[in-house]
Design an enzyme around this catalytic site. Sequence first.
Site, PDB file in Angstrom:
ATOM      1  N   ASP A 126      -2.374   6.186  -4.749  1.00  0.00           N
ATOM      2  CA  ASP A 126      -1.050   5.946  -4.169  1.00  0.00           C
ATOM      3  C   ASP A 126      -0.703   4.480  -4.351  1.00  0.00           C
ATOM      4  OD1 ASP A 126       1.344   6.370  -2.737  1.00  0.00           O
ATOM      5  OD2 ASP A 126       0.357   7.675  -1.284  1.00  0.00           O
ATOM      6  N   HIS A 166       1.097  12.024  -5.311  1.00  0.00           N
ATOM      7  CA  HIS A 166       2.160  12.918  -4.848  1.00  0.00           C
ATOM      8  C   HIS A 166       3.425  12.767  -5.683  1.00  0.00           C
ATOM      9  CE1 HIS A 166       4.595   9.939  -2.494  1.00  0.00           C
ATOM     10  NE2 HIS A 166       3.436   9.369  -2.231  1.00  0.00           N
ATOM     11  N   ASP A 181       6.955   5.385  -6.147  1.00  0.00           N
ATOM     12  CA  ASP A 181       6.073   5.909  -5.106  1.00  0.00           C
ATOM     13  C   ASP A 181       6.340   7.407  -5.010  1.00  0.00           C
ATOM     14  OD1 ASP A 181       4.725   6.572  -2.784  1.00  0.00           O
ATOM     15  OD2 ASP A 181       6.013   5.399  -1.457  1.00  0.00           O
ATOM     16  N   GLU A 206       4.109  14.730   0.678  1.00  0.00           N
ATOM     17  CA  GLU A 206       3.304  13.634   1.233  1.00  0.00           C
ATOM     18  C   GLU A 206       4.102  12.793   2.208  1.00  0.00           C
ATOM     19  OE1 GLU A 206       1.554   9.563   1.528  1.00  0.00           O
ATOM     20  OE2 GLU A 206       3.530  10.167   0.802  1.00  0.00           O
ATOM     21  N   GLU A 207       5.367  12.577   1.911  1.00  0.00           N
ATOM     22  CA  GLU A 207       6.184  11.677   2.727  1.00  0.00           C
ATOM     23  C   GLU A 207       6.514  12.241   4.104  1.00  0.00           C
ATOM     24  OE1 GLU A 207       6.528   8.746   1.938  1.00  0.00           O
ATOM     25  OE2 GLU A 207       6.596   8.538  -0.234  1.00  0.00           O
TER      26      GLU A 207
END
Length: 347
Positions: free
Chosen positions: A229, A65, A174, A206-207
């Site tokens: 990830d 992501h 991330d 994604e978060e």
Amino acid sequence: MNLLQTLEALCGENAPSGFEAPAARVAAELLAPLVDEVYTDPMGSVVGVRRCGRPEAAKLLLDAHLDEIGLMVTGVEEGFLRFAPIGGVDPRMLPGREVTVLTNPPIIGVVACLPPHVQGKEDADRAIPLSELFVDVGLGQEEAAARVPIGTPMVFRGGCTSLSHGKLCGKAMDDRACFAALLRCAELLRERPLDVDLYVLGSTREEVSAAGARCAAFSIAPDFCVAVDVTHGNTPDARDKGFDLGSGAAIGVGPNMTGWMTRRLIRRAEERKIPYTLEVMGGDTGTNAWPMQVSREGIATAVVSLPLRYMHSPIEVLDQQDVEQVARLLAAFVEGLGEEAEYPCCN
């Protein structure tokens, strides 16, 4: 591929969940030379396609992501900005942080903090909740209200910095470090024949919802997918043991991963002498593998992770060699997949 330059380009963009366009543009530019086609889907995710040339070839989707956590302005009080989180923001690390307020043009702010000289004992011993924090942008009420509309996103200020012994530090590692691993994987495969059509996905949101990967998986309808990830790197104060930086890729093992894919990842790592560890994931993996595996009639799914210290902070730290090992493992997994995949895709 120069990893440091690639991460500087990706992590230097300010792109919280729902506002990923700047990072997506850079991701598309970096991906274009490595695949046959690049496009942006309706959710803003970047998709690169390398076709193997075989009729009715199976499809493999590799996902990482592009979004980062952030903040969103909810109001202005006496020139100071109130805010809510975008994704999993830890309020303990916010006081004293610099942020970039994504106005046009962007402005810099700081999360206000109470000096120790005027703190009471109760202040020193508690984490300040988000509802009591605000951002100082150096403006008065009227100008701040005019320049910073409600709904304006903010991100941690920073990019990518080298530490000692191949370590890198910065925001948005991330999961842009894993997208860098996908780029390196595509580079390793560039001159090698494939027997599957390869889809490289830089997904959005994604978060907050995993909506980017969820919709891309439905649209692409892959036969297999691998969510790539970050996972928790070891630190001296960690309650639960994580993964040492420099230990290579972490291969997910658990009920929500397709067994033969996990076993193939392990076998490939051992055949190619690629360092790896196993990560037990007993339930929700916390990655895009969770929604992708149940897209359409179900997709065979695996998880590969990159060790990362200080996740969801502006000082996330990784080892460059781990990015390389993740890329090598993914490339090894891709090669020969069409001939060796187990059908039906069961454990």
